[in-house]
Design an enzyme around this catalytic site. Structure first.
Site, PDB file in Angstrom:
ATOM      1  N   SER A  76       0.930  -1.110  -0.230  1.00 59.43           N
ATOM      2  CA  SER A  76      -0.042  -0.006   0.151  1.00 59.43           C
ATOM      3  C   SER A  76       0.910   1.250   0.163  1.00 59.43           C
ATOM      4  O   SER A  76       1.954   1.036   0.449  1.00 59.43           O
ATOM      5  CB  SER A  76      -0.872   0.123   1.098  1.00 59.43           C
ATOM      6  OG  SER A  76      -1.457   1.050   1.361  1.00 59.43           O
ATOM      7  N   TYR A 110      -2.787  -1.171  10.686  1.00 58.91           N
ATOM      8  CA  TYR A 110      -2.736  -1.671   9.009  1.00 58.91           C
ATOM      9  C   TYR A 110      -1.548  -1.220   8.466  1.00 58.91           C
ATOM     10  O   TYR A 110      -0.726  -1.875   7.482  1.00 58.91           O
ATOM     11  CB  TYR A 110      -3.949  -0.963   8.540  1.00 58.91           C
ATOM     12  CG  TYR A 110      -3.983  -1.327   7.092  1.00 58.91           C
ATOM     13  CD1 TYR A 110      -4.442  -2.632   6.508  1.00 58.91           C
ATOM     14  CD2 TYR A 110      -3.824  -0.250   6.158  1.00 58.91           C
ATOM     15  CE1 TYR A 110      -4.544  -2.501   5.257  1.00 58.91           C
ATOM     16  CE2 TYR A 110      -3.807  -0.333   4.704  1.00 58.91           C
ATOM     17  CZ  TYR A 110      -4.257  -1.678   4.393  1.00 58.91           C
ATOM     18  OH  TYR A 110      -4.161  -1.831   2.979  1.00 58.91           O
TER      19      TYR A 110
END
Length: 365
Positions: free
Chosen positions: A145, A158
């Site tokens: 990400s 996360y």
């Protein structure tokens, strides 16, 4: 004949979002598929679509929650029991969780997220990579990400799991450099999937700039096939985050990401907020550039050489992002130069004519 005919791709998280779009690309290229996800029904319906639309020959569905203990081992065992050779592994499955770490988020959900995003991905990679190396052939795509390279308040755990995925992948890139096995990290920005709803972050500012999962999957697929170590889908704005992550103070990056992850403001405040976020980003880049320049001018020759090496690496990193801009600028400069040159030649010619006329008048007089 399609490029992937006879080969098999295993995709986790294949029932929706980026994983589903990646599975579609493999199907279009003639790959046989192993689809892994928690919903057998969704995967069965997806398999029927691929067979009908693309003529996919073999589709194996494995319903599994990869956040459970030893789930990755069970998937591997099922694949081996069916005598399937996995040529491409796509570790797409992952979840997020939104909120302040100390007071808002639930530990059991965080523990399951760490297991899915980190442990299952690592174990899947280890199991299938060993077989790929024994054949000296294979490809792996790991979903990281853009948050993997920046601190991200309100999604701290996360972002930490994705930082692991990115670092892990780039380390394997080096370990595998003398083999025919490649591993690629996909670093998308916020994408239009069910991710934010499941994470409890559906009303955050970042959801106003989500990207098309079709585009993200296509960029990831192309990078995987080309054996690239990483890819950041999208345009210059996304790649600018990578540049800032290299040069900006972490405190400033944290402030920027905290703003992007905060709840959407009232409509009257939104325009000012977005402008502030980008202002902070641009300011970070400028200040960081000045700081690096000052540091470079006030250090020894050896350290300067290190700065030059890092600057070259940074230049290589952002070259793709700037290429189209540079091309446009160059074209404009060349055009302006040619126009100016023509005008200058014309003026020079006129000046020569005037000069000759003046000289003739002087001779006559």
């Amino acid at each position: 004949m399609n490029a992937g005919t006879g080969k098999t791709a295993l995709i986790t998280g294949a029932s929706s979002g980026i994983g589903q779009e990646l599975a579609k690309l493999f199907a279009q290229d003639g790959y046989n598929l192993v689809l892994v996800g928690r919903s057998d029904d969704k995967l069965d319906r997806l398999g029927d679509v691929f067979k009908n639309n693309y003529g996919t020959q073999e589709i194996t569905v494995i319903g599994k929650d990869l956040s459970e203990e030893d789930a990755a081992q069970d998937v591997y065992n099922q694949v081996k029991a069916k005598d399937i050779t996995v040529d491409v592994l796509v570790n797409d499955a992952g979840v997020g969780l939104y909120g302040l770490f100390a007071t808002d988020t639930d530990w059991e959900r965080e523990k399951a997220m760490i297991h899915l995003n980190v442990l299952a991905l690592t174990q899947m990679t280890k199991l299938f990579l060993y077989d790929m190396l024994s054949r000296n052939e294979g490809k792996i795509l790991n979903l990281a990400s853009l948050l993997s390279i920046t601190p991200t308040p309100l999604m701290a755990v996360y972002a930490g799991t994705k930082a692991y995925v990115y670092n892990f992948t780039q380390s394997l890139v080096n370990e595998l450099k003398d083999t025919n096995v490649t591993v690629t990290a996909l670093l998308p920005n916020a994408t239009d999937t069910d991710f934010f709803h499941k994470a409890g972050a559906e009303n955050t500012k970042v959801t106003d700039e989500v990207q098309d999962p079709v585009m993200v999957a296509k960029d990831g697929y192309n990078a995987l096939m080309a054996g690239k170590p990483k890819v950041i889908p999208g345009g210059f704005k996304n790649k600018s985050y990578e540049v800032m992550s290299y040069v900006a103070p972490q405190e400033a990056l944290s402030a920027l990401m905290r703003d992007k992850m905060s709840q959407k403001p009232d409509p009257n405040e939104e325009e000012h907020s977005n402008g502030l976020a980008w202002g902070i980003g641009i300011g970070i880049a400028v200040v960081a550039g000045i700081a690096l320049g000052y540091a470079y001018m006030n250090t020894n020759d050896f350290t300067r050489a290190r700065y030059r090496y890092k600057a070259k690496s940074l230049g290589d990193t952002i070259s793709d992002a700037l290429s189209s801009v540079v091309d446009n600028v160059v074209d404009s400069v060349v055009s302006a130069y040619n126009t100016t040159k023509d005008k200058a030649s014309d003026l020079t010619h006129k000046a020569d004519v005037v000069k000759e006329e003046v000289m003739e008048e002087e001779v006559v007089s």
